[in-house]
Structures are given as C-alpha cells and as structure tokens.
Scaffold this active site. Sequence first.
Site, short mmCIF file in Angstrom:
data_model
loop_
_atom_site.label_atom_id
_atom_site.label_comp_id
_atom_site.label_asym_id
_atom_site.label_seq_id
_atom_site.Cartn_x
_atom_site.Cartn_y
_atom_site.Cartn_z
N ASP A 48 46.02 34.73 34.88
CA ASP A 48 45.88 33.48 35.58
C ASP A 48 47.36 34.19 37.13
OD1 ASP A 48 44.05 31.49 34.64
OD2 ASP A 48 45.35 30.75 33.44
N GLY A 49 46.88 34.11 37.63
CA GLY A 49 47.59 34.18 38.61
C GLY A 49 47.51 35.47 39.74
N CYS A 50 46.16 35.77 38.86
CA CYS A 50 46.08 36.62 39.92
C CYS A 50 44.81 37.27 40.70
CB CYS A 50 45.60 38.46 39.00
SG CYS A 50 47.04 38.74 37.75
N ALA A 51 44.78 37.81 41.97
CA ALA A 51 43.66 37.50 42.65
C ALA A 51 42.56 37.99 42.57
CB ALA A 51 44.15 37.83 44.04
N SER A 52 42.81 39.01 41.76
CA SER A 52 41.72 40.26 40.90
C SER A 52 41.32 39.50 39.62
CB SER A 52 41.75 41.34 41.34
OG SER A 52 42.38 41.47 42.44
#
Length: 142
Positions: A48-52
């Site tokens: 979690d916390g990644c744009a990808s």
Amino acid sequence: MATESFEEIAETFEFLDDWEDRYRHVIELGKALPPLEDAFRVPATKVDGCASQVWILPQIDGSGPQARFDFRGESDAMIVRGLIAVLHALYGGLRADEVLRVDAAAELARLGLNDHLSAQRSNGVRAMVERIRKLAGETAAA
C-alpha cells in the site's frame, strides 16, 4: 552498510553522469528481475502507498534475528520494477537484524534518487522500504 550488489549499482551510478542514463539503468535492472507469478500477486503481498501496483513476496530462511531475509517483487511500472531491483540489491540476503540496521534513505541518497524521482515515486519507495522493514522485524521477533 550495503551489500556488494548495491555497491555495484552505486559504482555504476557514479560512472553514469547523466540522470537519463541512470534512469535507463534502473529500468534495465527491473527487466532482469524474474517475474512474480500471478498466484503471488494477492492482497497479502501488495504494498500500500504506491501509485503503481507493487507486490513484495518475502523469502525467509530460518527464524529470529539470524534468519536470512530475501524477497521477490513485481510492479506494473517498469521504473518501479527497477526500484524493486535496487531495493533487492540493498536488502537481499541480509540477516533480518541487519535489514533493520540499513539506513535506506542514506544509501538511496548515494544514488541521487531523492533528487530525480517524483513525489509519488518517492512515497512508493518509502512504502516499499517500510514493508521490507516490517517483514524483517516480524522475522527477527519470531
């Protein structure tokens, strides 16, 4: 504290003057990663916390602080896949307690990543580092 693999990346980055060349090198590192099978691209391994889309699958040999820590990773974005490869070079094969002592921000700063990644990508790298540290911490405490 950095692994030999990470030192090789740092040396290559010193040799490459242009950030575009460094960017291409990170992408090439990502292309060399073995793919993560679809069966492991599940919510339990998703970062979690990644744009990808990013998945990190821990591979632990042993238990407790002396356990050898490794992981496999995957992303749907080529540059992020390369960043996973850089993090693998930084952490792969260390003992769980050693993973917790790595100053990832300082090591990654040696590559100049902080200055050339978008805010979203930088947040994604932090999220991946936090996930790796959490997995190593859980292993060290076992």
